[in-house]
Design an enzyme around this catalytic site. Structure first.
Site, mmCIF file in Angstrom:
data_model
loop_
_atom_site.group_PDB
_atom_site.id
_atom_site.type_symbol
_atom_site.label_atom_id
_atom_site.label_comp_id
_atom_site.label_asym_id
_atom_site.label_seq_id
_atom_site.Cartn_x
_atom_site.Cartn_y
_atom_site.Cartn_z
ATOM 1 N N ASP A 137 8.762 -5.030 6.091
ATOM 2 C CA ASP A 137 7.917 -4.816 5.725
ATOM 3 C C ASP A 137 8.179 -3.543 5.099
ATOM 4 O O ASP A 137 8.613 -2.213 5.686
ATOM 5 C CB ASP A 137 6.267 -4.459 7.043
ATOM 6 C CG ASP A 137 5.264 -4.621 5.477
ATOM 7 O OD1 ASP A 137 5.354 -4.555 4.605
ATOM 8 O OD2 ASP A 137 4.363 -3.653 6.320
ATOM 9 N N GLU A 187 8.414 -3.345 -4.732
ATOM 10 C CA GLU A 187 6.679 -2.713 -5.332
ATOM 11 C C GLU A 187 6.642 -2.069 -7.110
ATOM 12 O O GLU A 187 7.397 -0.987 -7.066
ATOM 13 C CB GLU A 187 5.535 -2.003 -4.227
ATOM 14 C CG GLU A 187 4.743 -1.516 -4.238
ATOM 15 C CD GLU A 187 4.303 -1.589 -3.149
ATOM 16 O OE1 GLU A 187 3.749 -1.334 -2.370
ATOM 17 O OE2 GLU A 187 2.914 -0.508 -3.272
HETATM 18 P P1 13P Z 1 -3.573 -3.169 6.115
HETATM 19 O O1 13P Z 1 -2.929 -1.607 6.535
HETATM 20 O O2 13P Z 1 -4.756 -3.274 5.270
HETATM 21 O O3 13P Z 1 -3.401 -4.194 7.430
HETATM 22 O O4 13P Z 1 -2.732 -3.460 5.279
HETATM 23 C C1 13P Z 1 -1.148 -4.302 5.846
HETATM 24 C C2 13P Z 1 0.146 -3.959 4.672
HETATM 25 O O5 13P Z 1 0.089 -3.718 3.332
HETATM 26 C C3 13P Z 1 1.577 -3.825 5.026
HETATM 27 O O6 13P Z 1 2.566 -3.721 4.458
HETATM 28 O O1 G3H Z 2 2.431 -0.857 5.554
HETATM 29 C C1 G3H Z 2 1.901 -0.558 6.708
HETATM 30 C C2 G3H Z 2 1.905 -1.413 8.241
HETATM 31 O O2 G3H Z 2 1.090 -1.410 8.262
HETATM 32 C C3 G3H Z 2 2.876 -0.876 8.815
HETATM 33 O O3 G3H Z 2 2.035 -0.329 9.605
HETATM 34 O O4 G3H Z 2 4.532 1.573 9.101
HETATM 35 O O5 G3H Z 2 3.006 1.814 10.999
HETATM 36 O O6 G3H Z 2 4.155 -0.283 11.613
HETATM 37 P P1 G3H Z 2 3.146 0.536 10.489
HETATM 38 ZN ZN ZN Z 3 1.810 -2.370 2.919
#
Ligand code: 13P
Ligand code: G3H
Ligand code: ZN
Length: 311
Positions: free
Chosen positions: A82, A136
């Site tokens: 992510d 993105e």
């Molecule tokens: P939220 O903070 O709305 O759960 O979004 C999570 C997200 O986009 C992780 O990439």
């Molecule tokens: O978009 C971000 C996600 O909520 C992940 O959060 O980077 O604090 O693990 P983090």
């Molecule tokens: Zn995100």
């Protein structure tokens, strides 16, 4: 079933008018709660790992726990990076067994975002197993890791850029900015999403999977629970569920959820200690936290994503 990339699950989701939940994982209880929910609902699943999660729990621990969860189910499950910040992080995740990665160049100028994304795509697609790549365009507000994007620095996706971006990068899915934001404070007044942008992007990229970040609903019952048991989250507000259902019925095939998991986990732990101030065995309160994660994810699968029985 071995881990899968997101290609087939997105194709089915697009055709079926539903979305796959991409849930952020940071520890064993979260991984177990999510996979148990997906198993109970026979749903395809994306477990996603941020740079911060890798720093907190370490890549190998997360991977081994995910492998353990996988052995308990027969579901199609993808492990996804992510918000990959750079080529090196994406490469390390690909080499370390992830089946999908995001390279987030949304803060870069258009051509530099393309260049960085293309480099990751070239690497990911040339492996013996095809690793899918999410990119993105447009920038969400909110907090990710140690980066805070103010609403002034956020920007909607320009639909007239998406065809060129996808063509020149070869990315497998595209995250767009339509007014959602990361974290538990998404709107101050009435929630508003730019469905016109999503519609136009969908028209320009027929059959192509779109990703929605910042898609927690910040479920009000859990905010109330946190506030009831000693927390302090006034004004927390997320994306209304009917808006997420609408997005899932359009081109959105992946809906990212982290904040709602954090809320469920924390609310259950707070409640546990309020009711059992004498407890100090972590297994007692972490059992409640895991149950909270499972309930939250089942709710999302059935009532928001529409992916129950789509495994
Ligand atoms: P939220 O903070 O709305 O759960 O979004 C999570 C997200 O986009 C992780 O990439
Ligand atoms: O978009 C971000 C996600 O909520 C992940 O959060 O980077 O604090 O693990 P983090
Ligand atoms: Zn995100």
């Amino acid at each position: 079933m071995p881990l899968v990339n997101t290609r087939d699950m997105f194709k089915k989701a697009y055709e079926g008018g539903y979305a796959i939940g991409a849930f952020n994982v940071n520890n064993m209880e979260i991984i177990q709660g999510i996979t148990e929910a997906a198993k109970a609902e026979n749903a395809p699943l994306i477990l996603q790992v941020s740079k911060g999660a890798r720093k907190y729990a370490q890549h190998t621990y997360l991977m081994k726990m995910i492998e353990a969860a996988l052995s308990e189910t027969d579901l199609p499950i993808a492990v996804h990076l992510d918000h990959g910040p750079d080529f090196e992080t994406a490469k390390s995740c690909i080499d370390g067994g992830f089946t999908s990665v995001m390279i987030d160049g949304s803060h870069l100028p258009f051509d530099e975002n393309i260049e960085q994304t293309r480099r990751v795509v070239d690497y990911a697609h040339s492996r013996s197993r095809y690793v899918t790549v999410e990119a993105e365009l447009g920038r969400l507000a909110g907090v990710e890791d140690d980066i805070k994007v103010s609403s002034e620095d956020s920007s909607y996706t320009h639909p007239d850029e998406v065809e060129e971006f996808v063509k020149r990068t070869g990315c497998d899915s595209l995250a767009i900015a339509i007014g959602t934001s990361h974290g538990a404070y998404k709107f101050t007044g009435k929630a508003k999403l730019r469905f016109d942008i999503l519609e136009e992007v969908g028209r320009r990229l027929p059959g192509y999977p779109i990703v929605l970040h910042g898609a927690s609903s910040v479920v009000p019952e859990y905010v109330k629970m946190i506030n009831k048991y000693g927390g302090n989250m006034p004004g927390a507000q997320g994306v209304p569920e009917e808006m997420l259902r609408k997005a899932a019925s359009m081109a959105v095939c992946k809906i990212n959820i982290d904040s709602d998991l954090r809320l469920a986990f924390t609310a259950e732990v707070r409640k546990h200690f309020a009711e059992h101030p004498d407890h100090f065995d972590p297994r007692q309160y972490l059992t409640d936290a895991r149950d909270g994660i499972r309930a939250m994810v089942r709710h999302k699968i059935v009532n928001v994503l529409g992916c129950a029985n789509k495994a």
